[in-house]
Write an enzyme that holds these catalytic residues in place. Structure first.
Site: not given
Length: 378
Positions: A50-52, A78
């Site tokens: 989810g971190y771009g 993650k």
């Protein structure tokens, strides 16, 4: 830089880990930040689906060569909790492809924040089973979880026996999860602290009163010392956006000794100021007031009030208070102005606080301010 055993994983992690969520402005900046971290002795790099573009940037850095052999680095990614094992298997393969890796040293199921999420991953053919199968295939070596959930949920997840480490919030100014830290030691789980500089109080930019109370240390330094003097804490995330932001950890990576008398004096000054500034209105964070019929997260609302009044941490309080009603299960609960004066919480408070009054006071201090329109008069 010192290194600590990461629970039963037996990995030796640097006491600071590079979290790569913020070094996303460009691939070049991400690679420069990763190189600087490795030069400083950091051997644990953390990313997430989810971190771009974080996984892609980290992958390109690793493929381009960063002056450190792969076997000397520990990579964590993650992935969200899911009840769909096929989806988890697909996500694991996609993360490995973006990173250009054959295996992850550690995988964290990212954001087990609600009982439903914990139950969902444990379903037959669910996400947990898929992750465990990936372990058997050598795609991941160790499995843990990250959480922004309640203490009770964290303890329940830890006691499943499915995880070797936990990523959680625990700081000098938020010690609610002390029982989880103690349980981690009992279960031999690694402890990875989430964002101690930012979520721990926006300590890179402390207010004057807090800075003065912590002298001769900085507030950030005192928080690092509070955490790293505790041998149960394995590693702290540092979410640097550029190489320069890593300089702040320089003095602390070798300081694992017990707190000194001078540092204890700093903590005593903080306690004294807290008592003097808050007086009988201090919330002692027992959580007995919950549940609230209006779903107000009373202890967290009043913790932010405590910090704003005791240490002039209004900016941090406003930053976190804005998240209520805007961040879903990552920061649950409603704001203080939702109080209906039902009085349900009052008999449960051991300090007999006038909770409705304090909730309204907190909202008045920390509520989001709408920007003035150009055509409005002052």
């Amino acid at each position: 830089m010192q290194y600590r055993r990461f629970g039963s994983t037996e990995l030796r992690l640097s006491v600071f880990s590079l979290g790569t969520m913020r070094c996303l402005s460009s691939e070049e900046m991400a690679i420069a930040t990763i190189r600087k971290a490795l030069e400083m002795g950091i051997n644990h790099l953390e990313t997430a689906r989810g971190y771009g573009n974080s996984e892609q940037y980290l992958g390109r850095a690793l493929q381009g060569g960063v002056g450190c052999p792969r076997e000397q680095m520990h990579i964590t990614s993650k992935l969200p909790p899911t009840a769909d094992g096929r989806q988890m298997r697909r996500w694991i393969d996609e993360s490995l492809a973006r990173l250009g890796l054959e295996y992850l040293d550690t995988l964290a199921i990212h954001g087990i924040n609600t009982p439903e999420q914990l139950a969902g991953i444990q379903e037959e053919n669910g996400g947990l089973e898929a992750a465990q199968q990936a372990q058997k295939l050598g795609k991941i070596r160790h499995l843990g979880f990250s959480t922004h959930g309640s203490l009770e949920l964290i303890l329940e997840a830890m006691q499943t026996g499915a995880f070797e480490f936990v990523n959680l919030h625990y700081y000098l100014f938020f010690q609610r999860h002390q029982r989880a830290i103690a349980l981690a030691k009992t279960l031999d789980m690694g402890v990875f602290i989430i964002s101690p500089a930012d979520k721990g109080g926006q300590l890179h930019q402390p207010p004057e009163r807090l800075r003065r109370l912590c002298e001769p240390l900085s507030p950030l330094g005192l928080n690092y010392r509070f955490l790293l003097s505790d041998p149960r804490v394995s590693t702290l995330s540092v979410g640097a956006a550029n190489p320069g932001e890593l300089e702040a950890i320089g003095p602390w990576g070798d300081r694992l000794d017990p707190l000194t008398p001078q540092e204890h004096d700093c903590l005593a000054r903080l306690d004294q100021e807290w008592t003097e500034q808050l007086g009988p209105d201090a919330c002692h964070q027992c959580y007995d007031c919950l549940p609230c019929p209006e779903n107000i997260q009373i202890p967290e609302v009043l913790r932010l009030r405590n910090l704003a009044i005791a240490y002039e941490m209004e900016s941090f309080g406003q930053y976190r208070y804005r998240m209520f009603e805007n961040a879903g299960h990552w920061f649950p609960g409603r704001r203080g102005n939702r109080c209906t004066d039902c009085g349900d919480c009052l008999p449960r408070c051991p300090k007999q606080l006038d909770i409705p009054r304090l909730l309204r006071d907190t909202h008045g201090r920390l509520r989001p301010r709408e920007g003035r329109r150009l055509w409005q008069e002052d």
